[in-house]
Design a protein around this motif. Structure first.
Motif, short mmCIF file in Angstrom:
data_model
loop_
_atom_site.label_atom_id
_atom_site.label_comp_id
_atom_site.label_asym_id
_atom_site.label_seq_id
_atom_site.Cartn_x
_atom_site.Cartn_y
_atom_site.Cartn_z
N ALA A 188 0.83 -1.20 0.00
CA ALA A 188 0.00 0.00 0.00
C ALA A 188 0.87 1.25 0.00
N CYS A 235 2.26 1.91 -3.37
CA CYS A 235 1.22 2.50 -4.22
C CYS A 235 1.08 3.99 -3.95
N VAL A 236 1.02 4.34 -2.67
CA VAL A 236 0.87 5.75 -2.29
C VAL A 236 2.07 6.56 -2.76
N VAL A 284 -9.90 3.72 -3.77
CA VAL A 284 -9.20 2.51 -3.33
C VAL A 284 -10.16 1.35 -3.53
N ALA A 300 -4.07 1.28 2.47
CA ALA A 300 -4.10 2.37 1.50
C ALA A 300 -5.07 3.46 1.93
N VAL A 352 -5.78 3.49 -6.20
CA VAL A 352 -5.03 2.31 -5.76
C VAL A 352 -5.95 1.12 -6.00
N ASP A 353 -5.56 0.26 -6.95
CA ASP A 353 -6.41 -0.87 -7.32
C ASP A 353 -5.81 -2.18 -6.84
N CYS A 354 -6.60 -2.90 -6.04
CA CYS A 354 -6.19 -4.20 -5.50
C CYS A 354 -6.95 -5.35 -6.15
N ALA A 411 -2.35 3.14 -9.54
CA ALA A 411 -1.35 2.19 -9.05
C ALA A 411 -2.04 0.84 -8.87
N CYS A 461 -1.96 -3.17 -8.03
CA CYS A 461 -1.14 -4.11 -7.25
C CYS A 461 -1.82 -5.44 -6.98
#
Length: 327
Positions: free
Chosen positions: A132, A135-136, A153, A164, A218-220, A240, A242
């Motif tokens: 995380a 990503c940040v 997020v 995140a 921020v993509d998980c 970003a 991940c």
């Protein structure tokens, strides 16, 4: 002899069990550590249950993260008694990992445990929080600032997503948390989310270009969720990526990238250079407090790992799981 979660695959099938292992079975490495704490990541859950081909050699001790105290060292970088931290480098997949009372590792994989963070807190962060932070940092280095608008997020209830949300909130960003578990909205708002978005609004096929909303993402999750996130990112924004909880596919077009100048950053945490790791962990130690660790994580024993791994894959586990190995 020491206790370990050991995964085997043979004529009896694929199985994980808590057992006793002889120290002579430890793999090659120039640093031997007493494992103080480890953690249970999604990848560890896949390895333990066999739901995905994570493990590349058998038998295998899972555990992609650990904090240990050096028992023996042939490296000039570390001395007996040093506290060290490990994330990734294929540990727990091709080299015995942290879900055991001892580990033998390559010193090139280790960094000193940052000052101000306890072993339990470091594993409360683990690969999830460290990823995380990467990503940040990618969004910040791109030039994304709180004044530019909302940050999305995805997969916000997971370990990476939770951290995140918290990190971005602490940095002053207006965070929108996407989740498939609306009952966890209060938890996400406690972490700092200002708005909650239902997962279904992102997870279905969408248009290649959509209304501009996100300054950064921020993509998980991957798949359609990532495609829709890119399609609705503002001109010049950054995404970003991940994770791949929804899938490894990317059903999108080049439209967001060539018409809006959106940049997609792929965030790898496994083989990240040591300098990047040290930077990320330094920032984590500066931003996070004891309250953050307590909110996002809970502690289990080595004996509880296998059952918790099954719960994790069924979506029953929130945030981070710390595995207390040594007393």
């Amino acid at each position: 002899m020491f206790k370990a979660i050991l995964i085997n695959k043979d004529d009896q099938g694929y199985r994980a069990e808590l057992t006793t292992v002889d120290e002579q079975q430890l793999p090659a490495g120039d640093v031997t550590v007493k494992v103080l704490t480890s953690t249970l990541n999604y990848k560890d859950g896949l390895a333990i249950t066999g739901k995905a081909p994570v493990v590349r050699a058998f038998p295998m001790v899972p555990g992609i993260d650990l904090v240990g105290e050096v028992l023996q060292s042939d490296s000039s970088r570390f001395q007996v008694g040093d506290k060290v931290l490990l994330n990734g480098f294929g540990v727990g997949e091709g080299h015995w990992g942290g879900l055991a009372e001892k580990a033998r590792l390559k010193s090139d994989w280790l960094i000193p445990l940052p000052k101000g963070i306890s072993p339990a807190q470091a594993m409360g962060v683990g690969t999830a929080g460290y990823t995380a932070m990467l990503c940040v940092l990618a969004l910040q280095k791109h030039g994304v600032t709180p004044e530019q608008g909302e940050i999305l997020v995805t997969g916000a209830n997971g370990g990476v997503g939770s951290y995140a949300v918290r990190l971005l909130s602490k940095l002053g960003f207006n965070v929108v948390a996407a989740t498939g578990r609306p009952e966890e909205s209060d938890y996400l708002k406690k972490l700092g989310a200002t708005d909650i978005l239902a997962r279904e609004q992102l997870s279905a096929p969408g248009k290649p270009l959509q209304k501009e909303r996100w300054a950064g993402v921020v993509d998980c999750v991957g798949s359609h969720t990532l495609a829709n996130a890119c399609a609705s990112t503002r001109y010049g924004g950054a995404v970003a990526a991940c994770g791949l909880a929804q899938g490894m596919d990317f059903p999108s077009s080049v439209a967001p990238f060539i018409l809006r100048g959106v940049v997609l950053y792929g965030i790898d945490s496994v083989m990240r250079p040591l300098a990047d790791r040290i930077e990320a962990w330094q920032r984590l130690s500066e931003l996070l407090t004891a309250e953050d660790f307590d909110t996002i994580s809970h502690v289990i024993s080595l004996e509880q790992v296998i059952s918790t791994a099954n719960d994790l894959l069924q979506g029953k586990v929130r945030g981070r799981v710390i595995v207390k190995v040594a007393e």
